[in-house]
Design a protein around this motif. Structure first.
Motif, short mmCIF file in Angstrom:
data_model
loop_
_atom_site.label_atom_id
_atom_site.label_comp_id
_atom_site.label_asym_id
_atom_site.label_seq_id
_atom_site.Cartn_x
_atom_site.Cartn_y
_atom_site.Cartn_z
N THR A 194 -3.03 -26.43 -20.20
CA THR A 194 -2.12 -27.47 -20.70
C THR A 194 -0.78 -27.32 -19.99
OG1 THR A 194 -1.17 -26.14 -22.49
CG2 THR A 194 -3.25 -27.30 -22.95
N SER A 195 0.16 -28.21 -20.36
CA SER A 195 1.48 -28.18 -19.74
C SER A 195 2.43 -27.20 -20.44
CB SER A 195 2.10 -29.57 -19.75
OG SER A 195 2.25 -30.04 -21.09
N ALA A 196 1.98 -26.56 -21.51
CA ALA A 196 2.83 -25.63 -22.24
C ALA A 196 3.34 -24.52 -21.33
CB ALA A 196 2.05 -25.02 -23.41
N ASN A 197 4.66 -24.31 -21.37
CA ASN A 197 5.31 -23.27 -20.57
C ASN A 197 5.05 -23.46 -19.06
OD1 ASN A 197 6.98 -21.04 -20.25
ND2 ASN A 197 5.30 -19.56 -20.44
N GLY A 198 4.85 -24.72 -18.66
CA GLY A 198 4.64 -25.01 -17.25
C GLY A 198 3.31 -24.53 -16.70
N LEU A 199 2.34 -24.25 -17.58
CA LEU A 199 1.10 -23.63 -17.12
C LEU A 199 0.33 -24.52 -16.14
CD1 LEU A 199 -0.73 -21.16 -17.34
CD2 LEU A 199 -1.91 -22.30 -19.26
N SER A 200 0.34 -25.83 -16.36
CA SER A 200 -0.40 -26.73 -15.47
C SER A 200 0.13 -26.65 -14.04
CB SER A 200 -0.33 -28.17 -15.97
OG SER A 200 1.01 -28.61 -16.10
N VAL A 201 1.45 -26.58 -13.89
CA VAL A 201 2.05 -26.44 -12.56
C VAL A 201 1.76 -25.05 -11.99
CG1 VAL A 201 4.23 -26.34 -11.27
CG2 VAL A 201 3.85 -28.16 -12.96
N ARG A 202 1.89 -24.04 -12.82
CA ARG A 202 1.71 -22.67 -12.35
C ARG A 202 0.28 -22.42 -11.87
NH1 ARG A 202 3.19 -20.07 -17.64
NH2 ARG A 202 2.48 -18.14 -16.61
N VAL A 203 -0.71 -22.96 -12.59
CA VAL A 203 -2.10 -22.84 -12.14
C VAL A 203 -2.31 -23.63 -10.86
CG1 VAL A 203 -4.49 -23.40 -12.71
CG2 VAL A 203 -3.01 -22.33 -14.43
N SER A 204 -1.63 -24.76 -10.75
CA SER A 204 -1.72 -25.55 -9.52
C SER A 204 -1.26 -24.75 -8.31
CB SER A 204 -0.87 -26.82 -9.65
OG SER A 204 -1.37 -27.69 -10.64
N MET A 205 -0.29 -23.86 -8.49
CA MET A 205 0.17 -23.04 -7.38
C MET A 205 -0.88 -22.00 -6.97
SD MET A 205 2.71 -24.79 -7.06
CE MET A 205 3.02 -24.06 -5.47
N LEU A 206 -1.67 -21.53 -7.96
CA LEU A 206 -2.79 -20.65 -7.61
C LEU A 206 -3.83 -21.40 -6.79
CD1 LEU A 206 -3.44 -18.65 -10.92
CD2 LEU A 206 -2.37 -17.82 -8.82
N ILE A 207 -4.10 -22.64 -7.18
CA ILE A 207 -5.04 -23.47 -6.41
C ILE A 207 -4.52 -23.68 -5.00
CG2 ILE A 207 -6.19 -25.71 -6.28
CD1 ILE A 207 -7.13 -23.87 -8.57
N ALA A 208 -3.21 -23.91 -4.87
CA ALA A 208 -2.60 -24.11 -3.56
C ALA A 208 -2.75 -22.86 -2.69
CB ALA A 208 -1.12 -24.46 -3.72
N ALA A 209 -2.61 -21.68 -3.30
CA ALA A 209 -2.76 -20.43 -2.55
C ALA A 209 -4.19 -20.29 -2.03
CB ALA A 209 -2.39 -19.25 -3.45
N ILE A 210 -5.16 -20.57 -2.86
CA ILE A 210 -6.57 -20.48 -2.44
C ILE A 210 -6.84 -21.48 -1.32
CG2 ILE A 210 -8.94 -20.84 -3.20
CD1 ILE A 210 -8.00 -19.90 -6.01
N TRP A 211 -6.29 -22.68 -1.48
CA TRP A 211 -6.47 -23.75 -0.49
C TRP A 211 -5.99 -23.32 0.90
CZ3 TRP A 211 -8.37 -28.80 -0.80
CH2 TRP A 211 -7.98 -29.68 0.19
N PHE A 212 -4.75 -22.82 0.97
CA PHE A 212 -4.21 -22.40 2.25
C PHE A 212 -4.98 -21.20 2.79
CE2 PHE A 212 -0.01 -21.31 4.66
CZ PHE A 212 -0.58 -21.77 5.83
N GLY A 213 -5.34 -20.29 1.92
CA GLY A 213 -6.08 -19.11 2.35
C GLY A 213 -7.39 -19.45 3.02
N ILE A 214 -8.07 -20.48 2.51
CA ILE A 214 -9.36 -20.89 3.08
C ILE A 214 -9.16 -21.62 4.41
CG2 ILE A 214 -11.33 -22.45 2.77
CD1 ILE A 214 -11.17 -21.81 -0.24
N PHE A 215 -8.26 -22.59 4.44
CA PHE A 215 -8.15 -23.45 5.62
C PHE A 215 -7.30 -22.86 6.74
CE2 PHE A 215 -9.40 -26.52 2.32
CZ PHE A 215 -10.57 -26.99 2.93
N ALA A 216 -6.66 -21.72 6.49
CA ALA A 216 -5.98 -21.01 7.58
C ALA A 216 -6.97 -20.21 8.42
CB ALA A 216 -4.91 -20.07 7.02
N LEU A 217 -8.20 -20.02 7.91
CA LEU A 217 -9.18 -19.18 8.61
C LEU A 217 -9.76 -19.79 9.89
CD1 LEU A 217 -11.24 -17.49 5.75
CD2 LEU A 217 -9.84 -16.35 7.49
N PRO A 218 -10.15 -21.09 9.91
CA PRO A 218 -10.87 -21.61 11.08
C PRO A 218 -10.14 -21.40 12.40
CG PRO A 218 -11.10 -23.12 9.26
CD PRO A 218 -10.13 -22.07 8.82
#
Length: 445
Positions: A194-218
């Motif tokens: 949920t958006s409580a305590n900014g959790l939705s944004v904070r989890v989105s940043m974890l998704i962003a980290a995984i995203w960059f980590g994967i696509f920086a490899l090729p």
């Protein structure tokens, strides 16, 4: 499709460039949308600055000014270090190594943004992580840009450069859709977030980290490591000795290719304005035009679609008529549209949708054509160094857009006045660019 090129991007048939190398190179830009679209533009910065009804970190105007000042400091650090990192990667032939190191530091920083809770006590942590992410991303991009000549020819530099930029925009679209529909828009998102305590944004940043980590490899796996041409190889020097060498190299550029230096200066100014358009676009949408966090992301998706398509189309024009006309036309369009956003701020969200998207038509082509303009001038063996100077001159001016934004906010007393600061930087860059010659340089290696 295969292309042939030398290390300097010439069309001599010495190296086969498979399409897979071009795609792998472009996927790094696709992955970098994690920082550019999610962290520094449309999600995390908007989370920090808030909007007209919700500002958990403090007053919108003061936090916006602090954001500008923090990014300005990060830019100064990049300005001091970027040419040295580029020069040393040229000499060592370890471009991919340093691209990997700096890319995965950014991945770590994105993940750490998860810990920035919605409280004024966490504001400085958020600002420092943004600054650090910007810093190491720029170091990574020096080596990434230097690899452009390894995946293109003189005849395709504009198209390949535009492909990379457009991949960044399209990657941003996909990632924003994931975080919007997965976490931010629903009252209860995936995994019960949920958006409580900014959790939705904070989890989105974890998704962003995984995203960059994967696509920086090729690019690290597919594109061969750069090897210094024997005829231009130079002995290694100490860290501080690199500054002495840099001074000599700049002096030689002044003697033999003054237009290259003029372009570096001009591009430094207008590129900072281009970055400012996206960096403060989401902030203005929320703070001045009353967009909710969800509406900001919807606008971001439309903005990335617009920028991505225009960049691909204009990239072909770059190779036909040259990059300078593309840059000049784009900057004129940006000044006109930015001024319209300022003048029509009372017209509400409709005006921002129209002229904000119009701004996005011009940002991508200007960025891509600027990179291809410089790539056409670089002699073999100095790609990292010259793109390091490109980063340095850019970051030497990085304080311009954030500072101008903050100054105009202070002058006008309201956030929307910051638009004029960004427009002013773009206009100055245009004026400085106009007299620069577009003829290829003859820089002695």
């Amino acid at each position: 499709m295969h292309m042939t090129a030398t290390a300097a991007g010439d069309t001599e048939p010495t190296t086969i460039i498979p399409r897979s190398h071009v795609l792998s190179w472009g996927l790094w830009d696709w992955g970098s949308s994690a920082l550019n679209a999610v962290a520094t533009t449309f999600v995390f910065t908007v989370y920090l600055t808030g909007n007209s009804t919700n500002h958990p970190f403090g007053d919108v105007d003061s936090v916006s000014a602090m954001l500008g000042a923090t990014l300005g400091v990060a830019g100064f650090i990049v300005a001091v270090l970027a040419p040295i990192t580029g020069q040393r990667s040229d000499a060592s032939g370890r471009r991919k190594f340093w691209l990997a190191v700096n890319s995965y530091i950014v991945v770590l920083i994105l993940a750490l943004m998860f810990f920035v809770q919605a409280s004024p006590n966490y504001l400085w942590l958020g600002l420092l992580l943004l600054a650090a992410g910007t810093l190491f991303f720029e170091f990574a991009q020096v080596n990434y840009n230097a690899m452009l000549l390894s995946v293109s020819t003189k005849r395709t530099i504009g198209k390949v450069s535009a492909f990379g930029w457009s991949m960044g925009y399209f990657g941003g679209i996909v990632l924003l859709l994931i975080v919007y529909f997965g976490f931010i828009h629903p009252d209860v998102g995936l995994f019960g977030v949920t958006s409580a305590n900014g959790l939705s944004v904070r989890v989105s940043m974890l998704i962003a980290a995984i995203w960059f980590g994967i696509f920086a490899l090729p690019v690290l796996l597919a594109v061969p490591e750069y090897h210094v041409p024997e005829k231009v190889a130079r002995p290694k020097v100490s860290f501080f000795g690199s500054y002495v060498r840099l001074g000599h190299d700049i002096a030689r550029l002044w003697r033999t290719s003054r237009q290259t230096l003029y372009f570096l200066i001009a591009s430094a100014v207008f590129r900072d304005g281009l970055v400012g358009v996206f960096t403060f676009g989401g902030v203005l949408a929320a703070g001045t035009f009353g967009f909710s966090p969800s509406e900001v992301i919807i606008f971001a998706i439309a903005a990335n679609v617009t920028a991505g398509i225009s960049t691909v189309l204009v990239g072909r024009l770059d190779d036909r008529i040259g990059p300078k006309p593309v840059i000049v036309a784009a900057l004129v369009g940006l000044v006109v549209c930015g001024t319209a956003v300022f003048l029509l701020h009372d017209a509400g969200q409709t005006a921002f949708w129209i002229f904000g998207l119009a701004l996005c038509l011009f940002v991508g082509p200007a960025q891509s054509a600027s990179r291809s303009f410089l790539a056409r001038l670089i002699p073999a063996g100095r790609e990292g160094e010259i793109f390091g100077l490109y980063a340095t001159t850019g970051k030497a001016a990085t304080f311009l857009a954030p500072t101008a934004f903050a100054v105009f906010v202070a002058i006008g007393g309201e956030q929307y006045w910051g638009i004029l600061g960004i427009v002013l930087v773009l206009a100055i860059g245009l004026v400085v660019l106009i007299p620069v010659s577009a003829k290829p340089a003859t820089v002695a290696p």
